[in-house]
Scaffold this motif. Structure first.
Motif, PDB file in Angstrom:
ATOM      1  N   LEU A 307       0.799  -1.215   0.000  1.00 19.54           N
ATOM      2  CA  LEU A 307       0.000   0.000   0.000  1.00 19.54           C
ATOM      3  C   LEU A 307       0.838   1.275   0.000  1.00 19.54           C
ATOM      4  CD1 LEU A 307      -2.753  -1.018   2.591  1.00 19.54           C
ATOM      5  CD2 LEU A 307      -2.906  -1.044   0.104  1.00 19.54           C
ATOM      6  N   ALA A 308       2.142   1.137   0.045  1.00 25.75           N
ATOM      7  CA  ALA A 308       2.993   2.330   0.051  1.00 25.75           C
ATOM      8  C   ALA A 308       2.768   3.182  -1.186  1.00 25.75           C
ATOM      9  CB  ALA A 308       4.464   1.921   0.161  1.00 25.75           C
ATOM     10  N   GLY A 309       2.388   2.539  -2.285  1.00 25.95           N
ATOM     11  CA  GLY A 309       2.168   3.276  -3.521  1.00 25.95           C
ATOM     12  C   GLY A 309       0.996   4.239  -3.465  1.00 25.95           C
ATOM     13  N   LEU A 310       0.185   4.171  -2.399  1.00 28.17           N
ATOM     14  CA  LEU A 310      -0.930   5.102  -2.267  1.00 28.17           C
ATOM     15  C   LEU A 310      -0.484   6.510  -1.894  1.00 28.17           C
ATOM     16  CD1 LEU A 310      -3.845   3.234  -0.406  1.00 28.17           C
ATOM     17  CD2 LEU A 310      -3.836   4.105  -2.740  1.00 28.17           C
ATOM     18  N   ALA A 311       0.730   6.657  -1.424  1.00 30.78           N
ATOM     19  CA  ALA A 311       1.175   7.965  -0.930  1.00 30.78           C
ATOM     20  C   ALA A 311       1.002   9.058  -1.976  1.00 30.78           C
ATOM     21  CB  ALA A 311       2.631   7.876  -0.476  1.00 30.78           C
ATOM     22  N   SER A 312       1.422   8.779  -3.203  1.00 32.34           N
ATOM     23  CA  SER A 312       1.328   9.809  -4.242  1.00 32.34           C
ATOM     24  C   SER A 312      -0.112  10.111  -4.614  1.00 32.34           C
ATOM     25  CB  SER A 312       2.108   9.365  -5.490  1.00 32.34           C
ATOM     26  OG  SER A 312       1.559   8.162  -6.020  1.00 32.34           O
ATOM     27  N   VAL A 313      -0.975   9.095  -4.480  1.00 29.02           N
ATOM     28  CA  VAL A 313      -2.396   9.303  -4.778  1.00 29.02           C
ATOM     29  C   VAL A 313      -3.050  10.141  -3.694  1.00 29.02           C
ATOM     30  CG1 VAL A 313      -4.609   8.180  -5.167  1.00 29.02           C
ATOM     31  CG2 VAL A 313      -2.517   7.134  -6.043  1.00 29.02           C
ATOM     32  N   LEU A 314      -2.789   9.808  -2.427  1.00 28.18           N
ATOM     33  CA  LEU A 314      -3.391  10.546  -1.321  1.00 28.18           C
ATOM     34  C   LEU A 314      -2.931  11.996  -1.298  1.00 28.18           C
ATOM     35  CD1 LEU A 314      -3.152   7.863   1.514  1.00 28.18           C
ATOM     36  CD2 LEU A 314      -5.108   8.403   0.046  1.00 28.18           C
ATOM     37  N   GLY A 315      -1.742  12.240  -1.786  1.00 26.66           N
ATOM     38  CA  GLY A 315      -1.237  13.604  -1.826  1.00 26.66           C
ATOM     39  C   GLY A 315      -2.042  14.522  -2.720  1.00 26.66           C
ATOM     40  N   ALA A 316      -2.887  13.935  -3.577  1.00 24.39           N
ATOM     41  CA  ALA A 316      -3.717  14.749  -4.470  1.00 24.39           C
ATOM     42  C   ALA A 316      -4.996  15.221  -3.793  1.00 24.39           C
ATOM     43  CB  ALA A 316      -4.055  13.949  -5.725  1.00 24.39           C
ATOM     44  N   PHE A 317      -5.272  14.746  -2.555  1.00 19.37           N
ATOM     45  CA  PHE A 317      -6.468  15.153  -1.812  1.00 19.37           C
ATOM     46  C   PHE A 317      -6.069  16.184  -0.749  1.00 19.37           C
ATOM     47  CE2 PHE A 317      -7.740  11.015  -3.451  1.00 19.37           C
ATOM     48  CZ  PHE A 317      -9.074  11.209  -3.802  1.00 19.37           C
ATOM     49  N   PRO A 318      -6.277  17.466  -0.996  1.00 22.24           N
ATOM     50  CA  PRO A 318      -5.801  18.488  -0.062  1.00 22.24           C
ATOM     51  C   PRO A 318      -6.576  18.569   1.240  1.00 22.24           C
ATOM     52  CG  PRO A 318      -7.076  19.496  -1.840  1.00 22.24           C
ATOM     53  CD  PRO A 318      -6.898  18.051  -2.197  1.00 22.24           C
ATOM     54  N   ASN A 319      -7.798  18.003   1.298  1.00 20.30           N
ATOM     55  CA  ASN A 319      -8.630  18.123   2.499  1.00 20.30           C
ATOM     56  C   ASN A 319      -8.929  16.787   3.168  1.00 20.30           C
ATOM     57  OD1 ASN A 319      -9.114  21.030   2.293  1.00 20.30           O
ATOM     58  ND2 ASN A 319     -10.311  20.510   0.475  1.00 20.30           N
ATOM     59  N   LEU A 320      -8.295  15.706   2.715  1.00 23.76           N
ATOM     60  CA  LEU A 320      -8.615  14.378   3.236  1.00 23.76           C
ATOM     61  C   LEU A 320      -8.182  14.255   4.692  1.00 23.76           C
ATOM     62  CD1 LEU A 320      -9.743  11.592   2.387  1.00 23.76           C
ATOM     63  CD2 LEU A 320      -7.369  10.890   1.971  1.00 23.76           C
TER      64      LEU A 320
END
Length: 378
Positions: A307-320
């Protein structure tokens, strides 16, 4: 235990009558099974207890060759029709029909009960919560006929309805929804929560209708027509992640208030969809997803580190602020431990500084404390 107490109240030598309001308050804290016994004590207790028992009705009928008729629903509907005074007491009516998979739908007898249910619904105008899952009822209607749900709700008006969930099983050739459903939904001025699990096309409802809708669960295509102009904060999508595309996704952005909660737990979600969602819906604060693990994260990693690969995806959500991965299947894929999960929390929070809470596929919950340290949730 309480039935003898109720009998003693009736036989009490005191000349001071107990007001019905007090009886109703007491009976509201009694289990339904006990309340059924109390209703047999005397006529007065019966009148008070019945109104409580019928205020919230939840029925499930499992249909089979040996039981082709939804008898629980039928019996309840007949009882309501015999007691007109109870109809105004009904606030919740949840009906679910399911078919024993070993029994072909052709052996079922659902039309009479559907007609009786329709007669009841027309009279229960004080409903606040309605759930109709009519299972295989739509199988028995010929192509070009009226959808099973529409047959039941046609002509109904529920000015106080807050929650509504509608649907039935479908197959090739089953009737689809028509203007009857759209007219029905447009007539619900107080509706806040809507679920349409088997509607997959455009939904044409006047812009000023459903003005209080705050949550919706259904297909992406239906959502695209329902959300614009309405104060929907919570969206739960059903279907395949490929159903969410560049045609319908932009329409999700036209809600009258920002969309904050997104639930994708019923579909296998690829990271590319999350990137697209972040582009169009940067206001999302809560994200619940079931990841498609066989699609692209980091094959070089093993276990939970996948799941480490999610880091770049989560970075696209500024309010998560909250990420819930608990719906993700872990069978033979994600074995995790304390160190791996806390390591991922730290990694993801660096990429997404707004993140405050994470629930892993193991169902372990982690919370970021005020001191900046991730700790297991209580």
């Amino acid at each position: 235990m309480l039935a003898p107490i109720a009998t003693n109240l009736v036989n009490s030598p005191s000349n001071i009558p107990i007001p019905n309001e007090i009886l109703s308050t007491i009976f509201n804290h009694v289990p339904s099974s006990t309340l059924t016994d109390i209703a047999c004590v005397c006529q007065r207790f019966n009148l008070v207890a019945e109104r409580i028992l019928y205020a919230s009705i939840s029925i499930r009928d499992v249909l089979s060759n040996s039981s082709p008729y939804p008898w629980r629903t039928g019996r309840c509907c007949e009882s309501i029709l015999r007691r007109p005074g109870l109809r105004e007491a009904i606030r919740k009516l949840h009906i679910r029909w399911s078919n024993d998979s070993r029994s072909p739908p052709s052996h079922l007898d659902l039309a009479p009960t559907s007609q009786t249910l329709a007669q009841v619904l027309v009279t229960t105008v004080f409903l606040e919560s309605l759930e109709l899952w009519l299972g295989p009822a739509n199988f028995q209607i010929p192509p070009g006929g009226i959808h099973a749900v529409e047959r039941v709700v046609r002509g109904c008006y529920f000015p106080h309805l807050l929650q509504c969930s509608l649907g039935a099983e479908s197959h090739k050739g089953s009737p689809t929804y028509s203007r009857i459903l759209e007219t029905f939904l447009a007539s619900l001025p107080s509706l806040r929560h809507l679920r349409l699990l088997d509607h997959h096309t455009a939904l044409n409802i006047p812009p000023d209708a459903l003005s209080q809708l705050s949550s919706f669960r259904g297909s992406a295509d239906t959502s695209a027509y329902l959300l614009p102009g309405r104060p929907v904060e919570y969206l739960s999508l059903v279907g395949q992640d490929s159903d969410v595309n560049r045609d319908n996704l932009p329409r999700f952005t036209h809600t009258s208030i920002p969309l904050r909660y997104l639930d994708l737990s019923t579909m296998s979600v690829r990271p590319i969809l999350l990137r697209n969602i972040a582009t169009y819906l940067p206001t999302v604060e809560f994200l619940r997803i079931r990841l498609a693990l066989r699609h692209t994260l980091h094959y070089a990693l093993s276990g939970i580190r996948l799941l480490a690969g999610l880091a770049s995806v989560l970075g696209a959500f500024p309010n998560l602020t909250q990420l819930d991965l608990s719906p993700t299947s872990v069978a033979g894929v994600l074995q995790s431990d304390y160190d791996q999960e806390i390591g991922l929390c730290r990694e993801w929070s660096r990429a997404c500084p707004s993140l405050r809470k994470v629930t892993f596929p193991s169902h372990t919950e982690w919370v970021l404390g005020s001191d900046g340290v991730w700790v297991p949730g209580v």
